[in-house]
Design an enzyme around this catalytic site. Structure first.
Site, PDB file in Angstrom:
ATOM      1  N   GLU A 123      -7.707   2.347   2.119  1.00  0.00           N
ATOM      2  CA  GLU A 123      -7.246   2.013   0.764  1.00  0.00           C
ATOM      3  C   GLU A 123      -7.986   0.764   0.292  1.00  0.00           C
ATOM      4  O   GLU A 123      -8.120  -0.197   1.038  1.00  0.00           O
ATOM      5  CB  GLU A 123      -5.727   1.774   0.795  1.00  0.00           C
ATOM      6  CG  GLU A 123      -5.132   1.398  -0.539  1.00  0.00           C
ATOM      7  CD  GLU A 123      -5.528   2.365  -1.654  1.00  0.00           C
ATOM      8  OE1 GLU A 123      -5.294   3.562  -1.504  1.00  0.00           O
ATOM      9  OE2 GLU A 123      -6.079   1.910  -2.665  1.00  0.00           O
TER      10      GLU A 123
ATOM     11  N   GLY B 124     -31.965  -2.419   5.981  1.00  0.00           N
ATOM     12  CA  GLY B 124     -33.408  -2.245   6.035  1.00  0.00           C
ATOM     13  C   GLY B 124     -33.927  -2.882   7.304  1.00  0.00           C
ATOM     14  O   GLY B 124     -33.241  -2.867   8.337  1.00  0.00           O
TER      15      GLY B 124
ATOM     16  N   VAL C 159       0.826  -1.205   0.000  1.00  0.00           N
ATOM     17  CA  VAL C 159       0.000   0.000   0.000  1.00  0.00           C
ATOM     18  C   VAL C 159       0.863   1.259   0.000  1.00  0.00           C
ATOM     19  O   VAL C 159       0.643   2.186  -0.786  1.00  0.00           O
ATOM     20  CB  VAL C 159      -0.968  -0.015   1.212  1.00  0.00           C
ATOM     21  CG1 VAL C 159      -1.647   1.332   1.406  1.00  0.00           C
ATOM     22  CG2 VAL C 159      -2.020  -1.103   1.017  1.00  0.00           C
TER      23      VAL C 159
ATOM     24  N   LYS D 255      14.611  -3.999   3.048  1.00  0.00           N
ATOM     25  CA  LYS D 255      13.604  -3.580   2.066  1.00  0.00           C
ATOM     26  C   LYS D 255      13.974  -2.204   1.506  1.00  0.00           C
ATOM     27  O   LYS D 255      13.905  -1.962   0.300  1.00  0.00           O
ATOM     28  CB  LYS D 255      12.244  -3.502   2.781  1.00  0.00           C
ATOM     29  CG  LYS D 255      11.053  -3.630   1.859  1.00  0.00           C
ATOM     30  CD  LYS D 255       9.753  -3.530   2.643  1.00  0.00           C
ATOM     31  CE  LYS D 255       9.036  -4.837   2.734  1.00  0.00           C
ATOM     32  NZ  LYS D 255       7.729  -4.746   3.387  1.00  0.00           N
TER      33      LYS D 255
ATOM     34  N   ARG E 210     -46.675 -11.353   1.926  1.00  0.00           N
ATOM     35  CA  ARG E 210     -46.216 -12.638   2.471  1.00  0.00           C
ATOM     36  C   ARG E 210     -44.867 -12.477   3.167  1.00  0.00           C
ATOM     37  O   ARG E 210     -43.951 -11.893   2.599  1.00  0.00           O
ATOM     38  CB  ARG E 210     -46.121 -13.675   1.341  1.00  0.00           C
ATOM     39  CG  ARG E 210     -47.492 -14.118   0.869  1.00  0.00           C
ATOM     40  CD  ARG E 210     -47.420 -15.016  -0.322  1.00  0.00           C
ATOM     41  NE  ARG E 210     -46.946 -14.305  -1.511  1.00  0.00           N
ATOM     42  CZ  ARG E 210     -46.831 -14.862  -2.705  1.00  0.00           C
ATOM     43  NH1 ARG E 210     -47.152 -16.115  -2.881  1.00  0.00           N
ATOM     44  NH2 ARG E 210     -46.406 -14.157  -3.731  1.00  0.00           N
TER      45      ARG E 210
ATOM     46  N   ASN F 105     -14.675  -5.296   3.031  1.00  0.00           N
ATOM     47  CA  ASN F 105     -13.983  -6.575   3.138  1.00  0.00           C
ATOM     48  C   ASN F 105     -14.855  -7.684   3.721  1.00  0.00           C
ATOM     49  O   ASN F 105     -14.764  -8.830   3.294  1.00  0.00           O
ATOM     50  CB  ASN F 105     -12.703  -6.416   3.965  1.00  0.00           C
ATOM     51  CG  ASN F 105     -11.570  -5.877   3.107  1.00  0.00           C
ATOM     52  OD1 ASN F 105     -11.747  -5.661   1.915  1.00  0.00           O
ATOM     53  ND2 ASN F 105     -10.417  -5.661   3.699  1.00  0.00           N
TER      54      ASN F 105
ATOM     55  N   GLU G 188      -4.087  -6.435  -4.440  1.00  0.00           N
ATOM     56  CA  GLU G 188      -2.756  -6.862  -4.858  1.00  0.00           C
ATOM     57  C   GLU G 188      -2.864  -7.459  -6.259  1.00  0.00           C
ATOM     58  O   GLU G 188      -3.835  -8.141  -6.583  1.00  0.00           O
ATOM     59  CB  GLU G 188      -2.189  -7.885  -3.864  1.00  0.00           C
ATOM     60  CG  GLU G 188      -1.795  -7.212  -2.559  1.00  0.00           C
ATOM     61  CD  GLU G 188      -1.259  -8.164  -1.510  1.00  0.00           C
ATOM     62  OE1 GLU G 188      -0.854  -9.280  -1.856  1.00  0.00           O
ATOM     63  OE2 GLU G 188      -1.262  -7.768  -0.325  1.00  0.00           O
TER      64      GLU G 188
ATOM     65  N   CYS H 287     -40.302 -15.341  -1.942  1.00  0.00           N
ATOM     66  CA  CYS H 287     -39.170 -16.183  -2.354  1.00  0.00           C
ATOM     67  C   CYS H 287     -38.024 -16.279  -1.348  1.00  0.00           C
ATOM     68  O   CYS H 287     -37.611 -17.374  -0.984  1.00  0.00           O
ATOM     69  CB  CYS H 287     -38.646 -15.681  -3.684  1.00  0.00           C
ATOM     70  SG  CYS H 287     -39.895 -15.788  -4.957  1.00  0.00           S
TER      71      CYS H 287
ATOM     72  N   GLY I 217     -38.324 -10.182   3.034  1.00  0.00           N
ATOM     73  CA  GLY I 217     -39.598 -10.898   3.161  1.00  0.00           C
ATOM     74  C   GLY I 217     -40.062 -11.296   1.778  1.00  0.00           C
ATOM     75  O   GLY I 217     -39.250 -11.479   0.876  1.00  0.00           O
TER      76      GLY I 217
HETATM   77  N1  LIG Z   1      -2.166  -5.447   0.818  1.00  0.00           N
HETATM   78  C1  LIG Z   1      -3.361  -5.046   0.419  1.00  0.00           C
HETATM   79  O1  LIG Z   1      -3.907  -5.497  -0.583  1.00  0.00           O
HETATM   80  C2  LIG Z   1      -4.076  -3.982   1.190  1.00  0.00           C
HETATM   81  C3  LIG Z   1      -5.151  -3.316   0.578  1.00  0.00           C
HETATM   82  C4  LIG Z   1      -5.788  -2.307   1.291  1.00  0.00           C
HETATM   83  C5  LIG Z   1      -5.396  -2.008   2.588  1.00  0.00           C
HETATM   84  N2  LIG Z   1      -4.362  -2.688   3.158  1.00  0.00           N
HETATM   85  C6  LIG Z   1      -3.963  -2.305   4.513  1.00  0.00           C
HETATM   86  O2  LIG Z   1      -2.848  -1.412   4.414  1.00  0.00           O
HETATM   87  C7  LIG Z   1      -1.933  -1.628   5.491  1.00  0.00           C
HETATM   88  C8  LIG Z   1      -0.565  -1.987   4.938  1.00  0.00           C
HETATM   89  O3  LIG Z   1      -0.681  -3.183   4.200  1.00  0.00           O
HETATM   90  P1  LIG Z   1       0.506  -3.709   3.284  1.00  0.00           P
HETATM   91  O4  LIG Z   1      -0.019  -4.888   2.547  1.00  0.00           O
HETATM   92  O5  LIG Z   1       1.088  -2.572   2.509  1.00  0.00           O
HETATM   93  O6  LIG Z   1       1.544  -4.180   4.407  1.00  0.00           O
HETATM   94  P2  LIG Z   1       3.086  -4.515   4.244  1.00  0.00           P
HETATM   95  O7  LIG Z   1       3.440  -5.408   5.353  1.00  0.00           O
HETATM   96  O8  LIG Z   1       3.360  -4.950   2.835  1.00  0.00           O
HETATM   97  O9  LIG Z   1       3.796  -3.100   4.433  1.00  0.00           O
HETATM   98  C9  LIG Z   1       3.903  -2.439   5.652  1.00  0.00           C
HETATM   99  C10 LIG Z   1       5.290  -1.807   5.694  1.00  0.00           C
HETATM  100  O10 LIG Z   1       5.381  -0.924   6.793  1.00  0.00           O
HETATM  101  C11 LIG Z   1       6.717  -1.010   7.301  1.00  0.00           C
HETATM  102  N3  LIG Z   1       6.717  -0.451   8.661  1.00  0.00           N
HETATM  103  C12 LIG Z   1       6.210  -0.958   9.801  1.00  0.00           C
HETATM  104  N4  LIG Z   1       6.397  -0.109  10.826  1.00  0.00           N
HETATM  105  C13 LIG Z   1       7.024   0.977  10.330  1.00  0.00           C
HETATM  106  C14 LIG Z   1       7.482   2.195  10.885  1.00  0.00           C
HETATM  107  N5  LIG Z   1       7.308   2.481  12.165  1.00  0.00           N
HETATM  108  N6  LIG Z   1       8.089   3.080  10.074  1.00  0.00           N
HETATM  109  C15 LIG Z   1       8.277   2.807   8.769  1.00  0.00           C
HETATM  110  N7  LIG Z   1       7.875   1.679   8.178  1.00  0.00           N
HETATM  111  C16 LIG Z   1       7.246   0.773   8.943  1.00  0.00           C
HETATM  112  C17 LIG Z   1       7.011  -2.503   7.234  1.00  0.00           C
HETATM  113  O11 LIG Z   1       8.378  -2.778   7.329  1.00  0.00           O
HETATM  114  C18 LIG Z   1       6.417  -2.839   5.874  1.00  0.00           C
HETATM  115  O12 LIG Z   1       7.341  -2.700   4.839  1.00  0.00           O
HETATM  116  C19 LIG Z   1      -2.573  -2.721   6.357  1.00  0.00           C
HETATM  117  O13 LIG Z   1      -3.340  -2.128   7.370  1.00  0.00           O
HETATM  118  C20 LIG Z   1      -3.481  -3.442   5.395  1.00  0.00           C
HETATM  119  O14 LIG Z   1      -4.553  -4.092   6.058  1.00  0.00           O
HETATM  120  C21 LIG Z   1      -3.676  -3.652   2.489  1.00  0.00           C
END
Ligand SMILES: NC(=O)c1ccc[n+]([C@@H]2O[C@H](COP(=O)([O-])OP(=O)(O)OC[C@H]3O[C@@H](n4cnc5c(N)ncnc54)[C@H](O)[C@@H]3O)[C@@H](O)[C@H]2O)c1
Length: 417
Positions: free
Chosen positions: A153, A262, A10, A34, A334, A210, A157, A269, A266
């Site tokens: 968001e 709602g 994200v 990373k 009904r 979700n 993926e 069907c 009802g």
């Molecule tokens: N993956 C999806 O499809 C998706 C879609 C919508 C929403 N989300 C939500 O978005 C959020 C992130 O998901 P994601 O899939 O990108 O997760 P992810 O694990 O891929 O990425 C999170 C990143 O944050 C970094 N991080 C953690 N703590 C940190 C800090 N203090 N400072 C800097 N970086 C830090 C981690 O190292 C990691 O790289 C989650 O809450 C998830 O539920 C995910």
């Protein structure tokens, strides 16, 4: 300038998306490995287009920083995109969120008014009941010293780039107008409707989406089990034919009327057929939990309506029921929710129930001998009561909003919400 904290699926997509929209963006990632990989122009996960976009923007519009202070000092808006995994009890682990917020706020001087944007998925009320008090304890007044919003968001993926750049909708949860407008402005070049909503609504919309998707998947899977217990059903073909229903088509598709709150389903069907499939499945030794729950919730919602009325209206007062048919533009009564709700109100001691329906009154009266007075018009009903409960979404009730709202309304079809 924008800072994005956390460069996972994200965060990286968000950072590169805003870079692509010509905003200068700082990215901050706590995982050193990373971070270094990203700095070489390689992404640590598979996601179409992102690597190209990274190489296009890296060290031009998009800078991966070591120094969080520099990023925060130079940014107006800070997006939090860190993970929110499950705790062992299923609750959301907010540790990463709070660690990230703590590391950022240390660098925020109050007069600068920076806006924190929670993009991570966080349970409804997290921003208002956990993050806001946390910032309050540090001496920040929301909307005065610091901005606070959430911005769920919806990207998938595998389609992250396209979903982020061409969103269906943009949701901004905010309490103060200033924060909401600053975040809205960032999204103005995106071609999507922007909804500014309450903090809790913003978070809720993400879970709504979700959990609905999860329920639909479990629904499909439960149906596949039921079909196997019956035998000789081509389940794939059955679902392909189901998808041809024209209610799936359009934006919004007509199917959305079924995914709307709602006071219960009802008619001839849905209740009958759901009960029959549950019964057949039980006979075949499979207990269809989702369908059983579907029927159970259909009773619970009616009890919920009744308890709401009972809590707010005295049993010796007159109460008006608007709508007896199970749906508008029909005289079908009904299994209509109105019958169960009126019966329960009577059980709770309500004696003065006045009902009105533009089409279904005679059918209702004939089918159910309930001790109810029937009004011959909406106006006549309204002249006799101070409280109305809307149980059918008739156009007449939508048209007469102003008149009906002069009374206390229990709007259980969400006509005026
Ligand atoms: N993956 C999806 O499809 C998706 C879609 C919508 C929403 N989300 C939500 O978005 C959020 C992130 O998901 P994601 O899939 O990108 O997760 P992810 O694990 O891929 O990425 C999170 C990143 O944050 C970094 N991080 C953690 N703590 C940190 C800090 N203090 N400072 C800097 N970086 C830090 C981690 O190292 C990691 O790289 C989650 O809450 C998830 O539920 C995910």
């Amino acid at each position: 300038m924008i800072t994005v904290i956390g460069l996972g699926f994200v965060g990286l997509t968000t950072a590169l998306g805003f870079s692509d929209k010509s905003y200068p963006v700082y990215g901050y990632e706590i995982d050193e490995k990373k971070k270094e990989q990203l700095r070489t122009g390689n992404i640590p996960f598979y996601e179409p287009y992102l690597e190209e976009k990274l190489n296009q923007h890296l060290n031009k519009g998009f800078t991966i920083v070591d120094d969080l202070q520099e990023a925060v000092n130079n940014s107006k808006v800070i997006f939090f995109c860190v993970g929110t995994p499950s705790n062992t009890d299923g609750s959301a682990d907010l540790t990463y969120i709070f660690d990230a917020i703590k590391s950022v706020v240390g660098y925020i001087n109050k007069p600068e008014f920076k806006v924190l944007v929670l993009k991570s998925t966080i349970p409804p009320s997290t921003t208002s009941e956990k993050i806001k008090p946390f910032l309050g304890n540090l001496g920040y007044r929301i909307g005065v010293d610091i901005g606070l919003t959430n911005n769920p968001e919806f990207l998938r993926e595998g389609y992250a780039w396209d979903d982020f750049m061409n969103p269906d909708r943009i949701v901004i949860g905010r309490e103060d107008e200033k924060s909401g407008m600053i975040v809205e402005k960032i999204y103005q070049t995106f071609d999507a409707p922007i909804y500014q909503v309450t903090l809790n609504t913003g978070e809720f919309i993400k879970y709504l989406s979700n959990t609905m998707l999860a329920t639909l998947i479990s629904f499909a899977n439960e149906q596949s089990i039921i079909a196997r217990t019956i035998g000789d059903i081509d389940i794939k073909q059955a679902f392909q034919v189901l998808h041809l229903d024209k209610r799936w088509v359009g934006a919004p598709a007509s199917m959305t009327s079924y995914v709307y709150p709602g006071c219960g389903f009802g008619g001839y069907c849905l209740p009958k057929d759901t009960k029959a499939l549950v019964s057949q499945s039980l006979f075949n030794s499979y207990s269809p939990e989702l369908l059983i729950s579907t029927l159970k919730v259909n009773e619970t919602i009616k009890e919920f309506v009744v308890s709401d009325v009972v809590n707010k209206v005295k049993a010796n007062e007159n109460i008006g029921i608007l709508g007896l048919a199970f749906k508008p533009n029909s005289n079908d009564i009904r299994e209509t929710p109105a019958k169960a709700i009126i019966e329960r109100l009577i059980q709770k001691g309500f004696k003065n129930i006045i009902a009105y329906d533009p089409l279904a009154m005679e059918d209702f009266k004939g089918a159910y001998s309930l001790p109810v007075e029937y009004a011959d018009s909406l106006q006549s009903l309204l002249s006799k009561t101070n409280h109305t409960v809307i149980l059918t979404a008739w156009p007449e009730f939508i048209k007469n909003e102003e008149l009906i709202k002069r009374k206390n309304v229990f709007d259980y079809r969400y006509l005026y919400a």
